[in-house]
Design a protein around this motif. Structure first.
Motif, PDB file in Angstrom:
ATOM      1  N   PHE A 146       4.478   5.766  -5.187  1.00 51.10           N
ATOM      2  CA  PHE A 146       4.361   5.759  -6.764  1.00 51.10           C
ATOM      3  C   PHE A 146       3.573   7.085  -7.122  1.00 51.10           C
ATOM      4  O   PHE A 146       3.688   7.724  -8.211  1.00 51.10           O
ATOM      5  CB  PHE A 146       4.175   4.526  -7.540  1.00 51.10           C
ATOM      6  CG  PHE A 146       4.321   4.635  -8.741  1.00 51.10           C
ATOM      7  CD1 PHE A 146       5.717   4.628  -9.390  1.00 51.10           C
ATOM      8  CD2 PHE A 146       3.469   4.628  -9.642  1.00 51.10           C
ATOM      9  CE1 PHE A 146       5.823   4.799 -10.852  1.00 51.10           C
ATOM     10  CE2 PHE A 146       3.516   4.788 -11.150  1.00 51.10           C
ATOM     11  CZ  PHE A 146       4.652   4.915 -11.535  1.00 51.10           C
ATOM     12  N   ASP A 147       2.092   6.806  -6.717  1.00 53.74           N
ATOM     13  CA  ASP A 147       1.081   7.812  -7.013  1.00 53.74           C
ATOM     14  C   ASP A 147       1.579   9.132  -6.619  1.00 53.74           C
ATOM     15  O   ASP A 147       1.204  10.024  -7.765  1.00 53.74           O
ATOM     16  CB  ASP A 147      -0.232   7.459  -6.534  1.00 53.74           C
ATOM     17  CG  ASP A 147      -0.576   6.202  -7.045  1.00 53.74           C
ATOM     18  OD1 ASP A 147      -0.118   5.514  -8.021  1.00 53.74           O
ATOM     19  OD2 ASP A 147      -1.907   5.617  -6.608  1.00 53.74           O
ATOM     20  N   GLU A 148       2.110   9.582  -5.648  1.00 54.96           N
ATOM     21  CA  GLU A 148       2.529  10.866  -5.205  1.00 54.96           C
ATOM     22  C   GLU A 148       3.599  11.305  -6.103  1.00 54.96           C
ATOM     23  O   GLU A 148       3.720  12.417  -6.457  1.00 54.96           O
ATOM     24  CB  GLU A 148       3.002  10.849  -3.676  1.00 54.96           C
ATOM     25  CG  GLU A 148       1.792  10.546  -2.713  1.00 54.96           C
ATOM     26  CD  GLU A 148       2.239  10.429  -1.284  1.00 54.96           C
ATOM     27  OE1 GLU A 148       3.442  10.152  -0.969  1.00 54.96           O
ATOM     28  OE2 GLU A 148       1.273  10.245  -0.451  1.00 54.96           O
ATOM     29  N   LEU A 149       4.496  10.217  -6.493  1.00 57.39           N
ATOM     30  CA  LEU A 149       5.620  10.824  -7.458  1.00 57.39           C
ATOM     31  C   LEU A 149       5.018  11.075  -8.779  1.00 57.39           C
ATOM     32  O   LEU A 149       5.451  12.124  -9.361  1.00 57.39           O
ATOM     33  CB  LEU A 149       6.546   9.563  -7.716  1.00 57.39           C
ATOM     34  CG  LEU A 149       7.617   9.828  -8.628  1.00 57.39           C
ATOM     35  CD1 LEU A 149       8.552  10.793  -8.468  1.00 57.39           C
ATOM     36  CD2 LEU A 149       8.452   8.557  -8.684  1.00 57.39           C
ATOM     37  N   VAL A 150       3.990  10.451  -9.325  1.00 56.09           N
ATOM     38  CA  VAL A 150       3.503  10.886 -10.495  1.00 56.09           C
ATOM     39  C   VAL A 150       2.856  12.207 -10.343  1.00 56.09           C
ATOM     40  O   VAL A 150       2.755  13.029 -11.408  1.00 56.09           O
ATOM     41  CB  VAL A 150       2.361   9.859 -10.955  1.00 56.09           C
ATOM     42  CG1 VAL A 150       1.540  10.296 -12.073  1.00 56.09           C
ATOM     43  CG2 VAL A 150       3.072   8.438 -11.456  1.00 56.09           C
ATOM     44  N   LEU A 151       1.966  12.308  -9.314  1.00 61.28           N
ATOM     45  CA  LEU A 151       1.522  13.753  -9.028  1.00 61.28           C
ATOM     46  C   LEU A 151       2.548  14.930  -9.054  1.00 61.28           C
ATOM     47  O   LEU A 151       2.294  15.815  -9.740  1.00 61.28           O
ATOM     48  CB  LEU A 151       0.581  13.575  -7.967  1.00 61.28           C
ATOM     49  CG  LEU A 151      -0.695  13.118  -7.877  1.00 61.28           C
ATOM     50  CD1 LEU A 151      -1.291  12.759  -6.546  1.00 61.28           C
ATOM     51  CD2 LEU A 151      -1.658  13.221  -8.893  1.00 61.28           C
TER      52      LEU A 151
ATOM     53  N   GLN B 295       6.683   4.479 -15.003  1.00 63.96           N
ATOM     54  CA  GLN B 295       5.871   3.203 -15.168  1.00 63.96           C
ATOM     55  C   GLN B 295       6.658   2.016 -15.450  1.00 63.96           C
ATOM     56  O   GLN B 295       6.572   0.967 -15.141  1.00 63.96           O
ATOM     57  CB  GLN B 295       4.704   3.505 -15.990  1.00 63.96           C
ATOM     58  CG  GLN B 295       3.641   4.379 -15.013  1.00 63.96           C
ATOM     59  CD  GLN B 295       2.601   4.912 -16.427  1.00 63.96           C
ATOM     60  OE1 GLN B 295       2.784   5.007 -17.415  1.00 63.96           O
ATOM     61  NE2 GLN B 295       1.472   5.287 -15.650  1.00 63.96           N
ATOM     62  N   ALA B 296       7.547   2.228 -16.524  1.00 65.93           N
ATOM     63  CA  ALA B 296       8.315   1.354 -17.195  1.00 65.93           C
ATOM     64  C   ALA B 296       9.249   0.798 -16.092  1.00 65.93           C
ATOM     65  O   ALA B 296       9.511  -0.450 -15.859  1.00 65.93           O
ATOM     66  CB  ALA B 296       8.977   1.619 -18.448  1.00 65.93           C
ATOM     67  N   ALA B 297      10.145   1.608 -15.272  1.00 61.36           N
ATOM     68  CA  ALA B 297      11.067   1.560 -14.478  1.00 61.36           C
ATOM     69  C   ALA B 297      10.315   0.562 -13.232  1.00 61.36           C
ATOM     70  O   ALA B 297      10.987  -0.418 -12.468  1.00 61.36           O
ATOM     71  CB  ALA B 297      11.574   2.733 -13.992  1.00 61.36           C
TER      72      ALA B 297
ATOM     73  N   ARG C 157       1.054  -1.093   0.009  1.00 61.90           N
ATOM     74  CA  ARG C 157      -0.070   0.069  -0.006  1.00 61.90           C
ATOM     75  C   ARG C 157       0.977   1.404  -0.139  1.00 61.90           C
ATOM     76  O   ARG C 157       0.451   2.209  -0.748  1.00 61.90           O
ATOM     77  CB  ARG C 157      -1.014  -0.006   1.168  1.00 61.90           C
ATOM     78  CG  ARG C 157      -2.201  -0.553   1.105  1.00 61.90           C
ATOM     79  CD  ARG C 157      -3.140  -0.336   2.187  1.00 61.90           C
ATOM     80  NE  ARG C 157      -2.734  -0.363   3.576  1.00 61.90           N
ATOM     81  CZ  ARG C 157      -2.691  -1.604   4.330  1.00 61.90           C
ATOM     82  NH1 ARG C 157      -3.102  -2.669   3.827  1.00 61.90           N
ATOM     83  NH2 ARG C 157      -2.109  -1.511   5.448  1.00 61.90           N
ATOM     84  N   GLY C 158       1.939   1.333   0.867  1.00 60.65           N
ATOM     85  CA  GLY C 158       2.948   2.580   1.141  1.00 60.65           C
ATOM     86  C   GLY C 158       3.509   2.482  -0.425  1.00 60.65           C
ATOM     87  O   GLY C 158       3.685   3.832  -0.892  1.00 60.65           O
TER      88      GLY C 158
END
Length: 134
Positions: free
Chosen positions: A55-60, A81-83, A49-50
């Motif tokens: 990851f989602d926060e990084l994308v933002l 996403q690939a990494a 979950r973390g």
């Protein structure tokens, strides 16, 4: 013999998870092997979950930092996403090596597998959180 080493490692991870959490978890007062297995499963779920949140926060963050450069933002998001996909494959391969001595399907294997995934995912979350910080 290797099972006991994994269980000792699991106990150390459980103490760290317990200290970080204020709510009651399966890692509270671990006294039996069954509780250790439940704690390992809980730690894996929490770590995954973390990892997703990191990851989602990084994308933002990327989309925010490149708000005026949409094409660059999407290019970087694609690379991330690939990494992440490749990292997941590496994590799983590494955990297969680490759990090789355990017999798949038994509780000791599951605890070792879950502990490995949790540790690797926690490390990756920290790394993802460090990217793009100003």
């Amino acid at each position: 013999m290797k099972s006991k080493a994994w269980l000792a490692l699991l106990a150390a991870v459980a103490l760290g998870a317990q200290a970080a959490e204020e709510e009651s978890t399966p890692c509270d007062n671990v006294d039996s092997e069954q509780q250790e297995y439940a704690c390992a499963a809980y730690n894996k779920q929490a770590a995954e979950r973390g990892l997703k949140e990191a990851f989602d926060e990084l994308v933002l963050r990327v989309r925010d930092q490149y708000a005026d450069e949409g094409a660059q933002a999407e290019s970087l998001v694609g690379k991330l996403q690939a990494a992440q996909k490749l990292w997941t494959q590496l994590r799983d391969a590494d955990c297969k090596v680490e759990t090789f001595a355990e017999k798949p399907g038994n509780k000791a294997f599951e605890a070792a597998w879950n502990t490995c995934l949790a540790q690797r995912s926690d490390d990756r979350s920290e790394y993802l959180q460090s990217i793009g910080q100003q």
